[in-house]
Design a protein around this motif. Structure first.
Motif, PDB file in Angstrom:
ATOM      1  N   PRO A 229       0.842  -1.196   0.000  1.00  0.00           N
ATOM      2  CA  PRO A 229       0.000   0.000   0.000  1.00  0.00           C
ATOM      3  C   PRO A 229       0.876   1.244   0.000  1.00  0.00           C
ATOM      4  N   LYS A 230       0.469   2.258  -0.748  1.00  0.00           N
ATOM      5  CA  LYS A 230       1.267   3.475  -0.831  1.00  0.00           C
ATOM      6  C   LYS A 230       0.803   4.447   0.252  1.00  0.00           C
ATOM      7  N   THR A 231       1.699   4.736   1.155  1.00  0.00           N
ATOM      8  CA  THR A 231       1.391   5.684   2.216  1.00  0.00           C
ATOM      9  C   THR A 231       2.303   6.889   2.045  1.00  0.00           C
ATOM     10  N   LYS A 232       2.232   7.814   2.980  1.00  0.00           N
ATOM     11  CA  LYS A 232       3.105   8.983   2.860  1.00  0.00           C
ATOM     12  C   LYS A 232       4.570   8.624   3.142  1.00  0.00           C
ATOM     13  N   ASN A 233       4.773   7.416   3.662  1.00  0.00           N
ATOM     14  CA  ASN A 233       6.148   6.995   3.942  1.00  0.00           C
ATOM     15  C   ASN A 233       6.803   6.238   2.801  1.00  0.00           C
ATOM     16  N   VAL A 234       6.206   6.372   1.628  1.00  0.00           N
ATOM     17  CA  VAL A 234       6.696   5.550   0.523  1.00  0.00           C
ATOM     18  C   VAL A 234       8.182   5.772   0.249  1.00  0.00           C
ATOM     19  N   ASP A 235       8.655   7.014   0.321  1.00  0.00           N
ATOM     20  CA  ASP A 235      10.067   7.262   0.025  1.00  0.00           C
ATOM     21  C   ASP A 235      10.990   6.539   0.999  1.00  0.00           C
ATOM     22  N   SER A 236      10.672   6.620   2.281  1.00  0.00           N
ATOM     23  CA  SER A 236      11.568   5.959   3.240  1.00  0.00           C
ATOM     24  C   SER A 236      11.454   4.444   3.128  1.00  0.00           C
ATOM     25  N   ASP A 237      10.284   3.977   2.733  1.00  0.00           N
ATOM     26  CA  ASP A 237      10.127   2.545   2.497  1.00  0.00           C
ATOM     27  C   ASP A 237      11.031   2.092   1.339  1.00  0.00           C
ATOM     28  N   ILE A 238      11.058   2.901   0.282  1.00  0.00           N
ATOM     29  CA  ILE A 238      11.900   2.580  -0.879  1.00  0.00           C
ATOM     30  C   ILE A 238      13.374   2.597  -0.484  1.00  0.00           C
TER      31      ILE A 238
END
Ligand code: ADP
Ligand code: MG
Length: 418
Positions: free
Chosen positions: A215-224
């Protein structure tokens, strides 16, 4: 005992064995049948028409949409012969003298392969000439360009059937594509007037690819960032929808110590070439890119493909994830999904003609179904391509998030913004 076909394969291409369905396809062509070839990118489609063209009398006409690609192929074919006229390109860039030479070589029977762009074939002068010489068959490469359901519709392709008829009544037609959706296939057969064609379809299963949707959340960048750091030193591609996002994310990755560069059509040619080289030479690990990146890139050891934004069709998703694990080694395909992105993609289409919007919408609904499914993602993709897949017996049957972690997925789904 090896056949004459094998001998020709060795003689012209230096290969010892045919790949996949090539031999059957070539036999069908040599028997003068209309023939339809569906193989994934890299499957070896070109050889399917090149070899029978070289083995037969007359000239095979090859329609291809990309001038650069045609030139490459012509150079490669010329390399296997000491006769320069064995392959030619006929297009608007030739001057009068060059056209004369091409015609002379065809008339003499020297030219086995003639590459043409579909728009060149609309010129009466060329059609009249081709009527008057011996044509072995007509190959339509990238045949999905004929269909509005494909990812690269080209109206000129719609005229091909008529033009082929004008050139000769009984010329066998060979259609080739890497697009596996039944709808596109139907369009191709109907438009080329070859519903009687022998059809050869290779499997599109990529057993070494692992498919995962988060799921795409606002934390997507740090997840990547976390994901890439878990794959330190490995090559990967991160796809974003917009150039702006590409630039931003490439910077975020750099700031976090990841060797990454941006790639999109807004960069000048020199920069694009240098970023691509850096990736191939492994001076950097990660390319953050729009879909402009990847066509014709053959880096065998891409270990992950991340979709920061969900693609606009299953077809695109398959092509883009397909750049991972070409060498048969690990290939992790991670896509981030939120319904908001689907709405964004719908909005992009709102200026387009209604028919196009309807097709775009239908393709997107499949993406939604794919992202939200709890079934095997491999089974879903292959079913979309008209292929049965059994997770128990099929290769790579457990290689996706839903099959490996069915329970976690249920919980994650609650977080998806719908
Ligand atoms: P496609 O058009 O299906 O994407 P290509 O025709 O470009 O694929 O071929 C992909 C690669 O496979 C090329 O590098 C080609 O030289 C190679 N290839 C094709 N046939 C064979 C074969 N029989 N043996 C080994 N390599 C092959
Ligand atoms: Mg090809």
């Amino acid at each position: 005992m090896k056949s004459d076909l094998h001998a020709a394969l060795k003689k012209y291409f230096g290969f010892g064995e045919f790949k996949g369905l090539q031999e059957q396809v070539i036999k069908s062509i040599l028997d003068q049948n209309n023939t339809f070839v569906i193989m994934p990118t890299g499957g070896g489609k070109s050889l399917c028409y090149q070899l029978p063209a070289l083995m037969q009398e007359g000239t095979a006409i090859v329609v291809s949409p990309l001038i650069a690609l045609m030139k490459n192929q012509v150079d490669a074919i010329r390399g296997v012969s000491n006769e320069n006229g064995i392959a030619h390109v006929l297009n608007s860039s030739l001057n009068k003298t060059e056209v004369k030479q091409v015609k002379a070589d065809i008339t003499k029977g020297v030219t086995k392969l003639l590459y043409v762009a579909p728009e060149s074939l609309t010129k009466d002068e060329y059609v009249e000439f081709l009527r008057s010489v011996k044509i072995s068959f007509m190959a339509v490469d990238e045949a999905h360009c004929i269909s509005e359901w494909g990812h690269d519709f080209r109206p000129e392709y719609r005229n091909l059937r008529n033009i082929i008829k004008r050139i000769g009544d009984n010329i066998p037609i060979i259609g080739l594509t890497a697009t596996a959706t039944p709808k596109v296939q139907e369009d191709i057969l109907k438009n080329l007037g070859m519903t009687d064609a022998n059809t050869f379809k290779a499997s599109f299963n990529r057993p070494n690819l692992y498919y995962e949707i988060r799921p795409k959340t606002k934390n997507v960048d740090s997840d990547i960032i976390r994901f890439i750091k878990q794959h330190e030193g490995k090559s990967g591609i991160v796809y974003c929808l917009s150039r702006k996002r590409v630039e931003e994310l490439a910077q975020v990755l750099q700031v976090n110590g990841i060797k990454a560069v941006p790639y999109h059509a807004g960069l000048d040619a020199k920069k694009r070439a240098s970023h691509q080289d850096m990736f191939l030479m492994e001076d950097i690990d990660v390319v953050v890119a729009t879909i402009a990146f990847g066509m014709g890139i053959d880096k065998p050891d891409v270990r992950f493909v991340i979709h920061h934004d969900i693609p606009k069709s299953i077809e695109s998703y398959y092509q883009e994830t397909g750049r991972a694990g070409r060498d048969g080694g690990e290939g992790h395909c991670l896509a981030y999904y939120s319904y908001k992105d689907i709405e964004k993609l719908e909005k992009f289409m709102s200026g387009k003609p209604v028919a196009e919007q309807e097709i775009g919408h239908a393709l997107l609904q499949e993406v939604v179904a794919f992202a939200e499914t709890s079934m095997s993602r491999r089974k879903f993709i292959l079913h979309y391509f008209g292929e049965e897949f059994d997770n128990e017996t099929g290769e790579g049957g457990d290689m996706d998030d839903n099959m490996r972690h069915p329970k976690e997925k249920e919980e994650a789904k609650d977080n998806v913004a719908i």
